[in-house]
Write an enzyme that holds these catalytic residues in place. Structure first.
Site, PDB file in Angstrom:
ATOM      1  N   TYR A  58       0.848  -1.281  -0.110  1.00  0.00           N
ATOM      2  CA  TYR A  58       0.074   0.130   0.081  1.00  0.00           C
ATOM      3  C   TYR A  58       0.840   1.390  -0.043  1.00  0.00           C
ATOM      4  O   TYR A  58       1.725   1.388   1.036  1.00  0.00           O
ATOM      5  CB  TYR A  58      -0.931  -0.116   1.204  1.00  0.00           C
ATOM      6  CG  TYR A  58      -2.025  -1.046   1.413  1.00  0.00           C
ATOM      7  CD1 TYR A  58      -2.072  -1.975   0.046  1.00  0.00           C
ATOM      8  CD2 TYR A  58      -2.742  -1.323   2.324  1.00  0.00           C
ATOM      9  CE1 TYR A  58      -3.214  -2.883   0.291  1.00  0.00           C
ATOM     10  CE2 TYR A  58      -3.797  -2.305   2.212  1.00  0.00           C
ATOM     11  CZ  TYR A  58      -4.013  -2.983   1.317  1.00  0.00           C
ATOM     12  OH  TYR A  58      -5.005  -4.027   1.228  1.00  0.00           O
ATOM     13  N   GLY A 265     -12.820   1.422   3.929  1.00  0.00           N
ATOM     14  CA  GLY A 265     -11.554   2.163   3.328  1.00  0.00           C
ATOM     15  C   GLY A 265     -11.650   3.608   3.353  1.00  0.00           C
ATOM     16  O   GLY A 265     -10.535   4.228   3.056  1.00  0.00           O
TER      17      GLY A 265
HETATM   18  N1  LIG Z   1      -6.640  -7.953   0.417  1.00  0.00           N
HETATM   19  C1  LIG Z   1      -6.935  -7.073  -0.785  1.00  0.00           C
HETATM   20  O1  LIG Z   1      -6.382  -7.604  -1.778  1.00  0.00           O
HETATM   21  C2  LIG Z   1      -7.315  -5.748  -0.511  1.00  0.00           C
HETATM   22  C3  LIG Z   1      -7.989  -4.967  -1.778  1.00  0.00           C
HETATM   23  C4  LIG Z   1      -8.441  -3.853  -1.494  1.00  0.00           C
HETATM   24  C5  LIG Z   1      -8.616  -3.435  -0.246  1.00  0.00           C
HETATM   25  N2  LIG Z   1      -8.221  -4.332   0.866  1.00  0.00           N
HETATM   26  C6  LIG Z   1      -8.512  -3.810   2.396  1.00  0.00           C
HETATM   27  O2  LIG Z   1      -9.821  -3.149   2.225  1.00  0.00           O
HETATM   28  C7  LIG Z   1      -9.749  -1.894   2.902  1.00  0.00           C
HETATM   29  C8  LIG Z   1     -10.953  -1.210   2.256  1.00  0.00           C
HETATM   30  O3  LIG Z   1     -11.048  -1.139   0.743  1.00  0.00           O
HETATM   31  P1  LIG Z   1     -11.570   0.170  -0.131  1.00  0.00           P
HETATM   32  O4  LIG Z   1     -10.917   1.476   0.461  1.00  0.00           O
HETATM   33  O5  LIG Z   1     -11.842  -0.376  -1.349  1.00  0.00           O
HETATM   34  O6  LIG Z   1     -12.986   0.131   0.774  1.00  0.00           O
HETATM   35  P2  LIG Z   1     -14.327   0.716   0.595  1.00  0.00           P
HETATM   36  O7  LIG Z   1     -15.101   1.066   1.991  1.00  0.00           O
HETATM   37  O8  LIG Z   1     -15.363  -0.131  -0.387  1.00  0.00           O
HETATM   38  O9  LIG Z   1     -14.241   1.931  -0.275  1.00  0.00           O
HETATM   39  C9  LIG Z   1     -13.563   3.263   0.176  1.00  0.00           C
HETATM   40  C10 LIG Z   1     -13.763   4.222  -0.768  1.00  0.00           C
HETATM   41  O10 LIG Z   1     -15.044   4.711  -1.083  1.00  0.00           O
HETATM   42  C11 LIG Z   1     -15.182   6.317  -0.922  1.00  0.00           C
HETATM   43  N3  LIG Z   1     -16.377   6.854  -0.515  1.00  0.00           N
HETATM   44  C12 LIG Z   1     -17.034   7.671  -1.182  1.00  0.00           C
HETATM   45  N4  LIG Z   1     -18.041   8.085  -0.546  1.00  0.00           N
HETATM   46  C13 LIG Z   1     -18.233   7.173   0.486  1.00  0.00           C
HETATM   47  C14 LIG Z   1     -19.263   7.277   1.468  1.00  0.00           C
HETATM   48  N5  LIG Z   1     -20.195   7.879   1.521  1.00  0.00           N
HETATM   49  N6  LIG Z   1     -18.787   6.562   2.793  1.00  0.00           N
HETATM   50  C15 LIG Z   1     -17.648   5.813   2.964  1.00  0.00           C
HETATM   51  N7  LIG Z   1     -16.868   5.732   1.574  1.00  0.00           N
HETATM   52  C16 LIG Z   1     -17.031   6.473   0.694  1.00  0.00           C
HETATM   53  C17 LIG Z   1     -13.971   6.518   0.285  1.00  0.00           C
HETATM   54  O11 LIG Z   1     -13.410   7.798   0.021  1.00  0.00           O
HETATM   55  P3  LIG Z   1     -13.092   8.759   1.327  1.00  0.00           P
HETATM   56  O12 LIG Z   1     -11.843   8.313   1.858  1.00  0.00           O
HETATM   57  O13 LIG Z   1     -13.092  10.048   0.739  1.00  0.00           O
HETATM   58  O14 LIG Z   1     -14.301   8.770   2.139  1.00  0.00           O
HETATM   59  C18 LIG Z   1     -12.741   5.551  -0.339  1.00  0.00           C
HETATM   60  O15 LIG Z   1     -12.164   5.861  -1.395  1.00  0.00           O
HETATM   61  C19 LIG Z   1      -8.209  -1.311   2.224  1.00  0.00           C
HETATM   62  O16 LIG Z   1      -7.985  -0.186   3.235  1.00  0.00           O
HETATM   63  C20 LIG Z   1      -7.581  -2.474   2.465  1.00  0.00           C
HETATM   64  O17 LIG Z   1      -7.283  -2.651   3.924  1.00  0.00           O
HETATM   65  C21 LIG Z   1      -7.670  -5.433   0.694  1.00  0.00           C
END
Ligand SMILES: NC(=O)c1ccc[n+]([C@@H]2O[C@H](COP(=O)([O-])OP(=O)(O)OC[C@H]3O[C@@H](n4cnc5c(N)ncnc54)[C@H](OP(=O)(O)O)[C@@H]3O)[C@@H](O)[C@H]2O)c1
Length: 301
Positions: A58, A265
């Protein structure tokens, strides 16, 4: 007593670790300032989101510039506020090695784990995960390396991510201790883990599913690149339950009987607060099946 399908009680990650139903993901913990990172981590811990999930890779995207940057950013916060470490279950991952792209050989995983400890500034991580399967390492070799790291106290528990159930079982068969977690993508827009055996394996073996991208990387919040029927269904159910679409979408993830931990996220404290309500949405079977049908675009038989 939980009402509906969701049990909000914490989940055991092995014999000694307990985590809340929502976790905090550090994929996007880049491009900000140390005080912003500290603030969002405090907010997450304050809401009981004590699983803090990062990875060595990351930092290569989301405005980051380098492999290891998200771990370094987290390490900087932990160094400035040492009490924080004891309030979290710290999880990281190794095994993605751009541009190879994967290397989970014994030497590579041992070196990756030690480098993660250095960037995080800690002696031990609570959960060490193999980020993606390296198809060219024998599970016996990987198991030996993970056992060595555990025996040396560098890692407490081990998990996998993006593994098929067969890959999970092959590694588990060579380990002298159980795998405690698997981290699949799982959300209302990504239902694969429901039927590919991942969540069934979790319930068979007492493995905790850590659901990544519970909002489909934000698409369920913005409504872009998702079936309009899915967004309409989430909106309808959110209105019925008196909550927001994003909270309802996170609640869908929590409703499965394998009791997934949803790794959020967002890096915005107010959005963490909004998601915190998800564990208390009294979703029923008719709700979750309506989400599945809208996501897949076909009625269930
Ligand atoms: N193991 C793997 O291969 C893998 C792959 C991907 C992710 N992950 C893990 O999963 C975690 C979460 O992934 P993700 O970031 O894709 O999760 P997510 O919760 O599905 O998406 C978060 C994204 O949505 C945006 N967003 C837009 N509007 C939102 C709202 N109203 N409420 C909440 N979020 C909103 C957030 O932006 P803002 O920050 O501006 O709110 C952020 O960019 C990562 O940090 C990581 O630890 C693991």
């Amino acid at each position: 007593m939980p009402s509906g399908l969701i049990d909000p009680a914490p989940v055991s990650l092995g014999p000694d670790l307990e985590v809340g139903r929502l976790g905090f993901g550090c994929w996007r913990l880049v491009g900000g300032s140390p005080s912003e990172y500290h603030e969002v981590l405090e907010a997450a811990l304050g809401h009981g989101m004590n699983l803090v999930d990062t990875a060595d890779v990351y930092g290569l995207d989301w405005g980051g510039t380098a492999f290891g940057q998200a771990e370094s950013n987290l390490g900087q916060v932990l160094a400035a506020a040492p009490g924080l470490r004891d309030r979290m279950v710290l999880a990281t991952k190794g095994g993605i090695t751009p541009p190879t792209p994967y290397n989970a050989s014994a030497a590579a995983i041992t070196a990756a784990c030690e480098a993660s400890l250095g960037r995080l500034g800690v002696d031990t991580v609570d959960l060490y995960q193999i980020h993606r399967p390296d198809l060219f390492v024998h599970p016996a070799e990987l198991a030996e390396a993970l056992t060595g790291l555990r025996d040396q106290g560098k890692i407490r528990e081990v998990g996998v991510s993006n593994f098929t159930p067969a890959q999970h079982e092959a590694l588990a068969a060579h380990l002298p201790f159980p795998l405690v977690a698997t981290q699949p993508e799982y959300s209302a827009a990504a239902l694969g883990a429901l039927r590919d055996g991942t969540l069934d394996l979790c319930m068979r073996d007492g493995v905790v599913p850590l659901a990544w991208s519970p909002l489909a990387g934000g698409r369920l919040a913005t409504g872009t690149d998702v079936r309009p029927e899915l967004i309409a269904t989430l909106d309808r159910l959110a209105e019925r339950h008196g909550t927001s679409r994003t909270t309802l979408a996170v609640a869908f993830v929590l409703a499965h009987p394998s009791r997934p931990v949803a790794i959020l996220g967002t890096q915005k404290p107010e959005r963490l607060a909004e998601a915190a309500a998800a564990a208390h949405v009294p979703l029923e079977r008719e709700d979750v099946y309506a989400v599945i049908e809208a996501s897949e675009g076909v009625p269930l038989p």
